[in-house]
Write a protein that holds these residues in place. Structure first.
Motif, PDB file in Angstrom:
ATOM      1  N   ILE A 617      54.849  64.250  44.584  1.00  0.00           N
ATOM      2  CA  ILE A 617      53.941  63.100  44.534  1.00  0.00           C
ATOM      3  C   ILE A 617      54.439  62.098  43.496  1.00  0.00           C
ATOM      4  N   TYR A 651      55.164  62.379  48.948  1.00  0.00           N
ATOM      5  CA  TYR A 651      53.827  61.818  49.190  1.00  0.00           C
ATOM      6  C   TYR A 651      53.549  60.727  48.153  1.00  0.00           C
ATOM      7  N   ILE A 679      46.592  58.131  48.285  1.00  0.00           N
ATOM      8  CA  ILE A 679      45.706  58.993  47.516  1.00  0.00           C
ATOM      9  C   ILE A 679      44.373  59.225  48.222  1.00  0.00           C
ATOM     10  N   LEU A 682      44.765  62.323  50.370  1.00  0.00           N
ATOM     11  CA  LEU A 682      45.432  63.493  49.793  1.00  0.00           C
ATOM     12  C   LEU A 682      44.580  64.756  49.883  1.00  0.00           C
TER      13      LEU A 682
END
Length: 982
Positions: A617, A651, A679, A682
């Protein structure tokens, strides 16, 4: 003695066709005076035996004496010679074996298509023939009696019809054959009773004599004078097909329609000037309707729908149907254009060979060949295996030059045809290719590149896209019961999960490029799976058993018509058989695969199932061109994927504003890039992939605070997942440096700022810093050891000499107004150049390169004439080679400046501030030229000296390259990365 007098000698089963039916006979022949007066069954039977039988009466509703005598001339002759009393007697004695009792039942049709039993099989069960079975069982089971009587059609067309469900509609229909309302009832798609009566008024006037118009059609004395329905013309058929006319004249067929039903419709012969049956039969809606059993043949579908194309009730299938039709029409249109200018595949040394098995479908073949030629202009060998085509494919060499054609007498199918073609392959790589495809640009280059550059890759498969624009498969999965599934079927081809390369269980043979040596060593496709289905699956398994990967490559994109070169009706029968064969052949290996379950889909989508799964991430997609620490993140991802062989899902917290037009070329092609969720998505993403990830790698400390509540909500999904925080660069150090430059009198304590920065990191399992100095700062704050992961660089110095170079180079991305690079450029423009321009070499420019956010107008900031703003540059190597000195007058920063290592690795000497020299840990004046960040004149003087002094220039260049070699080696970097992950 007649058959009716010997019931005791027959099996106990009651045979309706064998028994004399007195009640029916009296009603049927009531117009004969003696019959109407008879009441006793024995008297009625006696009348039949003495008078009715010689007159050609039928004994029951299930045997048509008049029809039988007309249909079988030898029987009529035997009756005339008094060798047999009637057609019924002949049928009972011997005719039952292979002859039909009436025009509505076909003995061979029923035994072959409905039962699959021989006469001996029936007799073993106490049945004399198929008619026995039909009247006893088949009629009430809803089986079809013949092409002229379909139980399904009859009930669909006659919903008002009442019948005894114990006997079936056929029995009730035949018992009332001469009833007035039966005359217009449709019994099959192959004869239209209502139309027939309208077309031939004379028959309509006498229909009471014939009962049903089909009887007239089948036993009239001039069979070629009548058409059975509006879509068949006897005159046209005979004129269009002289061979049929000759056979009819010779007595081989009653009329042209008899030939058409038996052979012509299967051969695609045109039955009527307005009916192009061959084209209609190729329509996907017709193919699907035949495959599902809605209609027995394409002509039946045409007759049922009055020439219209079948539609589906389901919207999705209807959409696909229209798309498949459009694909076919486009193929036909394209073929027309291609015929004006022949394709040419002539060559001496092909880069690869193509094996394409074809049977008819000329427009498809031409489309596939033209897309091959368009997408790859280099030399290739085209091996066309033609399985007895009857369309223009038989003459394809007129339109395509340079083909290597294998002519076979019949359609042997994909498997046998591919093996025949493999024997002629001359190139190092062979592409097995369906003819119902359209290859996208770059696909061939991508597949060849894989096989040339990756020794472990044995075969490359494609991203197959259906005509709807949805995926057919993005690689395929073999489950532990031997069944298979195409990964992501019906998903968008642009979805992230479909756009990363990976080894898979198998790829479809619609496009499969294999190393020729390997394909021949394995003897191609296993004939055990003939004629088709699972042959490509088996080959891929055997390729993997040899130690090679079967690689799914999203850059190999192919539009696939699907079933354009086969018949979906074959699937159920052949597929079921071959699943069993495949399972037993590879049982030991297959049983180790995952159970067919949605929960196992993610792990099963790749054959590399022992790899560790990393969720990486970052703020944005880590593309090197945007700078600001993202080049380092890109290196980490690249090393994880390309060197450690890990599965990495990247991501971004902030996804790109627009969908990518293709794959991200500056990220590893085997990394899964989830660019479309951000986000906000997520938490659902983590729940959907519960238990999948072994490591969660978080880039940048500020993301810990963002992700902390999400990770808390997903603790069960991340139960066995270690969480690593890569600080990249400690923001407190950079911010403290800015405050110092601003001259703040209330400068906070750095330790307090660090505690605030790391306040939300209690869920982190391991911390990573970019340098030992920052690791020492972080460790006391988080209360544990901090690992160090710097930069990885390989020296690639250019040989251009000092005298051949000119100008200064500045590289730096500007993401926001607080960027250290923006401060640097302002300092150069506002302080250094106005005060010290005379100290710099005359004519030397300062070239400024890097990504700049849209909200910042760099032109209004760089007002001095020495600046040349170049903006974003994809490849910096040519700039590193032509410029003489790299400058980095950074006044505040954190971490390690990636651009210093990058420039040094290319052999470009660097002038930087003391602060950067301290961060990188090099020796000022030896490895890098340095000056204070608060003295423009000193910095300008250092720039001039480095620019003019060739000896100093060479010393800095040589020592910096040595530093890169010693401190940034890939082997050391990988050891550090592995230690962090383990």
């Amino acid at each position: 003695m007649t058959p009716m007098e010997q019931p005791a000698q027959r099996p106990a089963l009651k045979r309706a066709w064998w028994q004399f039916n007195a009640a029916w006979y009296r009603n049927r022949y009531a117009f004969i005076p003696p019959v109407a007066d008879l009441r006793d069954e024995a008297d009625i039977l006696a009348f039949y035996q003495e008078c009715g039988e010689p007159l050609g009466h039928s004994p029951n509703p299930f045997f048509d004496e008049e029809w039988y005598r007309q249909a079988y001339a030898d029987v009529a002759a035997a009756i005339h010679a008094r060798n047999v009393p009637s057609g019924f007697a002949h049928y009972c004695a011997e005719g039952f074996r292979d002859r039909n009792p009436n025009g509505f039942f076909d003995e061979s049709f029923y035994r072959e298509r409905q039962l699959g039993l021989s006469l001996e099989d029936l007799e073993h069960h106490g049945l004399r023939n198929g008619y026995d079975h039909f009247l006893s069982y088949g009629a009430r089971e809803g089986r079809d009696a013949s092409l002229f009587f379909s139980t399904t059609v009859f009930l669909e067309e006659n919903p008002d019809f009442l019948h005894d469900s114990r006997l079936g509609p056929f029995v009730a229909f035949m018992e009332n054959l001469h009833a007035p309302d039966n005359a217009v009832r449709r019994t099959s798609w192959f004869f239209d009773a209502a139309w027939y009566l309208r077309a031939y008024p004379a028959v309509s006037d006498q229909v009471h004599e014939w009962g049903h118009p089909l009887r007239h059609y089948l036993i009239n004395a001039t069979p070629a004078a009548f058409d059975p329905l509006p879509f068949f013309s006897e005159r046209f058929y005979a004129r269009s097909h002289p061979d049929v006319a000759e056979a009819v004249a010779a007595g081989d067929y009653r009329n042209g329609y008899a030939h058409f039903l038996r052979y012509g419709q299967q051969e695609g012969r045109r039955p009527h000037p307005q009916v192009d049956l061959a084209a209609y039969a190729k329509d996907p809606g017709v193919v699907a309707a035949i495959g599902t059993g809605r209609y027995p043949t394409p002509f039946a579908a045409y007759a049922a729908l009055s020439g219209k194309l079948p539609e589906r009730e389901e919207p999705a299938e209807s959409a696909e149907l229209h798309c498949r039709r459009a694909f076919r029409r486009l193929a036909e249109t394209r073929t027309g254009a291609l015929l004006a200018r022949p394709l040419d595949f002539s060559c001496d040394l092909p880069d690869f060979s193509v094996v394409m098995v074809v049977h008819d479908q000329f427009p498809f073949t031409m489309t596939a060949l033209s897309s091959l030629r368009a997408t790859y202009p280099g030399p290739m060998q085209i091996i066309l295996v033609d399985g007895g085509s009857r369309d223009e494919t038989a003459r394809i060499e007129r339109h395509v030059h340079g083909l290597d054609i294998v002519r076979l007498a019949e359609n042997v199918g994909f498997l046998a045809g591919s093996n025949a073609g493999l024997a002629r392959v001359a190139a190092p790589y062979v592409l097995f290719l369906n003819n119902d495809v359209d290859i996208f640009p770059g696909a061939i280059d991508a597949a060849l590149r894989r096989l040339r550059q990756e020794d472990r890759t044995g075969a490359v498969g494609a991203k197959l896209v259906r005509t709807t624009g949805q995926l057919q498969e993005a690689g395929s999965i073999i489950w532990n019961d031997g069944t298979t599934s195409g990964y992501l079927r019906d998903a968008s081809p642009q979805c992230p999960e479909a756009n990363y390369a990976r080894p898979v269980d198998f790829c479809s043979g619609a496009f499969l490029m294999v190393r020729t040596e390997l394909a021949k060593a394995l003897h191609g496709f296993d004939p055990h799976f003939s004629p088709a289905y699972y042959e490509d699956t088996d080959l891929c398994v055997r390729i993997r058993q040899q130690g090679f990967d079967v690689l799914y490559d999203p850059d190999v994109t192919v539009l696939h018509y699907e079933f354009g070169s086969g018949n979906p009706a074959d699937i159920d029968t052949i597929l079921g058989r071959n699943i069993g064969r495949f399972f037993h052949k590879h049982r030991d290996e297959i049983e180790e695969h995952y159970t067919r379950d949605e929960a196992n889909l993610l792990r099963a989508r790749t054959s590399a199932r022992a790899r560790k799964h990393i969720l990486f991430i970052e703020d944005y997609l880590p593309q090197p061109t945007i700078g600001a620490g993202f080049p380092r993140s890109n290196d980490i991802v690249r090393m994880m994927v390309e060197e450690l062989g890990l599965h990495v899902t990247v991501y971004p917290v902030f996804p790109p504003r627009e969908a990518p037009t293709g794959r991200y070329r500056d990220l590893p092609d085997r990394a899964e890039i989830i660019w479309d969720r951000g986000i906000a998505g997520l938490e659902s993403f983590l729940h959907a992939r519960s238990g999948y990830y072994d490591v969660l790698w978080i880039g940048r400390t500020h993301n810990a605070a963002r992700l902390r509540p999400i990770i808390a909500a997903c603790r069960a999904a991340l139960a066995d997942c270690r969480i690593i925080l890569d600080t990249e660069a400690v923001a407190s150090v950079r911010e403290w440096g800015r405050m110092r430059l601003d001259g703040r009198t209330d400068l906070p304590v750095l330790a307090d700022m660090l505690r605030q920065e790391f306040r939300a990191t209690d869920f982190i399992d391991r911390f990573v810093a970019v340098s030992p100095a920052e690791a020492d700062l972080i460790a006391p704050v988080v209360g544990r050891e901090v690992a160090v992961l710097g930069h990885v660089k390989t020296p690639i110095p250019q040989n251009r000499p000092f005298a051949a170079r000119a100008h200064f180079l500045f590289v730096g991305a500007i993401q926001n107004p607080q960027s250290p690079n923006l401060d640097t450029l302002k300092w150069l423009n506002d302080r250094l150049l106005p005060e010290c321009d005379a100290l710099l070499p005359p004519g030397a420019r300062i070239r400024v390169v890097g990504h700049v956010t849209d909200s910042i107008d760099l032109a209004s900031i760089l007002t001095h004439p020495r600046f040349d703003p170049l903006g974003f540059v994809e490849d910096l190597a040519p700039l590193y080679e032509t410029h003489r000195v790299f400058i980095a007058p950074t006044r505040f920063a954190a971490g390690i400046p990636y651009k210093i290592h990058d420039a040094a690795s290319h052999g470009l000497p660097i002038v930087a501030t003391d602060i950067l020299c301290g961060q990188i840990g090099w020796t000022g004046g030896s490895d890098i030229a340095t000056a204070p960040d608060d003295c423009p004149m000193t910095f300008a003087a250092t720039m001039r000296e480095t620019y003019d002094n060739e000896t100093m220039w060479n010393t800095l260049r040589r020592n910096a390259i040595h530093r890169i070699f010693i401190e940034n080696r890939k082997s050391d970097y990988l050891c550090a990365l592995e230690a962090i992950l383990d």
